[in-house]
Design a protein around this motif. Structure first.
Motif, PDB file in Angstrom:
ATOM      1  N   THR A 176     -23.949   6.718   7.195  1.00  0.00           N
ATOM      2  CA  THR A 176     -23.777   7.914   8.032  1.00  0.00           C
ATOM      3  C   THR A 176     -24.856   8.961   7.726  1.00  0.00           C
ATOM      4  O   THR A 176     -25.407   9.566   8.638  1.00  0.00           O
ATOM      5  CB  THR A 176     -22.379   8.541   7.840  1.00  0.00           C
ATOM      6  OG1 THR A 176     -22.176   8.789   6.449  1.00  0.00           O
ATOM      7  CG2 THR A 176     -21.291   7.609   8.312  1.00  0.00           C
ATOM      8  N   THR A 179     -28.228   7.763   9.085  1.00  0.00           N
ATOM      9  CA  THR A 179     -28.239   7.804  10.551  1.00  0.00           C
ATOM     10  C   THR A 179     -28.407   9.245  11.020  1.00  0.00           C
ATOM     11  O   THR A 179     -29.143   9.519  11.974  1.00  0.00           O
ATOM     12  CB  THR A 179     -26.932   7.204  11.125  1.00  0.00           C
ATOM     13  OG1 THR A 179     -26.772   5.898  10.578  1.00  0.00           O
ATOM     14  CG2 THR A 179     -26.975   7.109  12.629  1.00  0.00           C
ATOM     15  N   LYS A 180     -27.749  10.184  10.314  1.00  0.00           N
ATOM     16  CA  LYS A 180     -27.919  11.596  10.677  1.00  0.00           C
ATOM     17  C   LYS A 180     -29.381  12.016  10.509  1.00  0.00           C
ATOM     18  O   LYS A 180     -29.924  12.750  11.335  1.00  0.00           O
ATOM     19  CB  LYS A 180     -27.039  12.480   9.792  1.00  0.00           C
ATOM     20  CG  LYS A 180     -25.630  12.630  10.309  1.00  0.00           C
ATOM     21  CD  LYS A 180     -24.875  13.611   9.434  1.00  0.00           C
ATOM     22  CE  LYS A 180     -23.384  13.414   9.535  1.00  0.00           C
ATOM     23  NZ  LYS A 180     -22.644  14.030   8.455  1.00  0.00           N
ATOM     24  N   ILE A 183     -31.352  10.624  13.409  1.00  0.00           N
ATOM     25  CA  ILE A 183     -31.070  11.379  14.646  1.00  0.00           C
ATOM     26  C   ILE A 183     -31.744  12.754  14.585  1.00  0.00           C
ATOM     27  O   ILE A 183     -32.317  13.238  15.557  1.00  0.00           O
ATOM     28  CB  ILE A 183     -29.541  11.541  14.851  1.00  0.00           C
ATOM     29  CG1 ILE A 183     -28.896  10.189  15.120  1.00  0.00           C
ATOM     30  CG2 ILE A 183     -29.235  12.495  15.999  1.00  0.00           C
ATOM     31  CD1 ILE A 183     -27.364  10.227  15.133  1.00  0.00           C
ATOM     32  N   PHE A 184     -31.684  13.345  13.402  1.00  0.00           N
ATOM     33  CA  PHE A 184     -32.287  14.661  13.211  1.00  0.00           C
ATOM     34  C   PHE A 184     -33.808  14.588  13.413  1.00  0.00           C
ATOM     35  O   PHE A 184     -34.405  15.437  14.067  1.00  0.00           O
ATOM     36  CB  PHE A 184     -31.957  15.132  11.793  1.00  0.00           C
ATOM     37  CG  PHE A 184     -32.099  16.602  11.607  1.00  0.00           C
ATOM     38  CD1 PHE A 184     -31.322  17.484  12.324  1.00  0.00           C
ATOM     39  CD2 PHE A 184     -33.019  17.099  10.709  1.00  0.00           C
ATOM     40  CE1 PHE A 184     -31.464  18.849  12.145  1.00  0.00           C
ATOM     41  CE2 PHE A 184     -33.167  18.456  10.533  1.00  0.00           C
ATOM     42  CZ  PHE A 184     -32.391  19.336  11.255  1.00  0.00           C
TER      43      PHE A 184
END
Lengths: 337, 224
Positions: A176, A179-180, A183-184
């Protein structure tokens, strides 16, 4: 234009209601494909309603009616002029064909990501070589600030028990968190790419500084055994986030593609952005599992040679996948065209 | 408000996830915790995406408050646009409480946050198609102006939607107006309508300003 409004409304209302019914069908099922006769009827109703809107638009008497017709016409317009074909999503085909072909089509954005990370890594190496005291500033993680040889000794003595009973949670947290980050990195593309540039460069600085620190302390084998199994997937996944960010930035700026509006550029780039960031997400799931269940075991539990070999095989597989994946399908498509 | 509603839904989902964790923690604490971490993340990322994909650009909050995400060019909203606008919530949320996204909204003429700009989308209000209760407002008095159909048609053509709405609103709220203000409002409106179309004196001589406006509104909204 003088018209008898009530009579006009009474005559036209059935057509508006018919159009509204078709619009509701589309909204309930975005994949709806109308048979040709219904499609023609839909187009006719759209034109007729557009014409009615034009006729009543100078009238004060029915502002609600005008608003209703505008709503109908705009919804019909978006369906008629939107993307004509919407394919059903096939996960396996998406992963094996769409992802690698999209990656190659947008390779320049990935090269930029890679170049910035490498530049950052070089900067990290040089900065640490010039000023070893800058270590805590370059690597703001407590487990990296000590001497690498001390950490290696501790890890070897620990025999992987540090994470005993919480490996699955650790793996989920890694997935998680990373993945953040991906995405960021993508999302910062909205700053015309500046945020993505800074983030990739900074990641590179940390990577370069850590690698240099371990190499200079004689822990190269440990470093490779520790980082390669998950890093060869995790780092490219973050670079994919950067690639998606640069695609956003390119669509916003429109270099070399100013024939069309910004909205059109974004609309065209959007599927590629989603494909690439979703691909990064898939890679990060794998990297999270490997990091929690494999990378954290060191010699004597798992020989470094095996870990390094595993990392090399993964990396070769990744390169082959991105380089050749979906090539047959791509050739078939181009020969058909 | 729509966002607050969605936050409530997400909080409720997180509460359910917590309960699931509590049930399974006795069996395998590690797996239960991992599933909780993953489900929290999935709810945060996928709630808005799935809602907007399945409900045509609406989350539950947007549906309640009659808002919808649409393509900024008026074309059909694509799934990729929905995904991008929602993934960029991470950036819009910086540094906290959607500050960056909020400021961008305020500075943007179309009220787009960063996610909307990146996905070329815009959030619109769904118009409610409602018809005013004309019987209640207009009453059932004889309307002498209706005798002149060609002039009625001309009046409908010349009155702007905004003025028509003001006249209707004035009639709806007439009992709440101060008597002096009421006379002034209806005098102004009647004068405006008289300037637009000149009805024969026989049709207007016995009409006060308010009744004149009432007759005009009937022509605009109801009569043919």
């Amino acid at each position: 234009m003088l018209i008898d409004l009530p009579r006009f409304v009474n005559a036209e209302r059935p057509h508006w209601q018919a159009l509204e019914a078709i619009l509701k069908r589309f909204e309930n099922d975005p994949d709806l494909r109308l048979p040709i006769d219904e499609a023609q009827r839909f187009h006719y109703l759209y034109q007729r309603t557009g014409s009615a809107l034009s006729r009543i638009s100078t009238f004060a008497s029915e502002p609600e009616l005008k608003q209703y017709l505008e709503w109908l016409v705009s919804r019909a317009y978006s369906i008629i002029h939107g993307q004509a074909e919407r394919r059903r999503f096939h996960p396996w085909r998406w992963f094996t064909v769409t992802l690698p072909t999209t990656f190659r089509r947008r390779i320049q954005a990935f090269q930029m990501s890679l170049a910035l990370t490498v530049l950052g890594a070089l900067f990290g190496v040089i900065a640490l070589a010039i000023d070893p005291e800058a270590k805590s500033a370059l690597m703001p993680f407590s487990h990296l600030t000590g001497r690498p040889s001390e950490r290696v000794a501790q890890e070897n003595a620990d025999r992987g028990k540090r994470l005993e009973g919480r490996k699955t949670t650790f793996s989920a947290s890694l997935m998680t968190h990373n993945t953040k980050v991906a995405i960021f990195t993508m999302g910062l593309g909205i700053s015309y790419g500046l945020g993505t540039i800074v983030l990739l460069f900074y990641n590179g600085v940390i990577l370069g500084a850590v690698a240099f620190d371990y190499v200079m302390d004689g822990q190269t084998i440990f470093l490779l055994g520790w980082l390669l199994p998950h890093g060869v997937i995790e780092i490219p996944a973050i670079l994919l986030g950067g690639q998606a960010g640069f695609i956003i930035a390119h669509a916003l700026i429109g270099w070399g593609d100013r024939r069309i509006t910004r909205a059109q550029r974004i609309r065209e780039a959007a599927p590629d952005i989603v494909t690439i960031i979703a691909g990064a997400g898939v890679f990060l799931i794998w990297a999270g599992i490997v990091e929690a269940f494999f990378s954290q075991y060191h010699e004597p539990v798992v020989p470094y040679g095996i870990k390094i070999a595993f990392g090399c095989v993964e990396f070769a597989g990744l390169i082959f996948f991105l380089w050749k994946g979906g090539a047959n399908s791509e050739q078939n498509n181009s020969s058909k065209a | 408000m729509a966002m607050l509603t969605d936050l409530l839904v997400i909080s409720a989902a997180n509460r359910i996830i917590g309960l699931i964790r509590d049930v399974f923690v006795a069996l395998d604490p590690d797996t239960a915790q991992a599933v909780e971490v993953l489900l929290y993340f999935l709810v945060m990322v996928l709630y808005a995406i799935l809602c907007e994909l399945l409900l045509n650009g609406q989350t539950l909050g947007k549906r309640i408050f009659k808002l919808r995400v649409v393509d900024a060019s008026g074309l059909r909203l694509e799934p990729s646009q929905v995904i991008i606008r929602n993934l960029l919530r991470l950036v819009d949320g910086l540094p906290m409480f959607y500050l960056l996204g909020g400021i961008t909204c305020l500075l943007n003429t179309r009220m787009q946050r960063l996610g909307d700009i990146a996905a070329s989308t815009v959030v619109v209000r769904i118009p409610e198609v409602s018809h005013p209760d004309l019987d209640n407002v207009l009453g059932s008095k004889y309307n002498s102006l209706l005798e002149h159909r060609h002039l009625c048609a001309r009046l409908r053509q010349r009155v702007t939607p905004e003025v028509a709405a003001i006249a209707l609103e004035a009639l709806t709220r007439r009992d709440r107006l101060d008597p002096v203000a009421r006379l002034k409002v209806f005098a102004g409106l009647a004068a405006h309508f008289r300037e637009l179309v000149d009805f024969p004196a026989a049709a207007t001589e016995s009409l006060g300003d308010e009744q004149y406006v009432r007759n005009v509104v009937e022509i605009l909204y109801r009569a043919g």
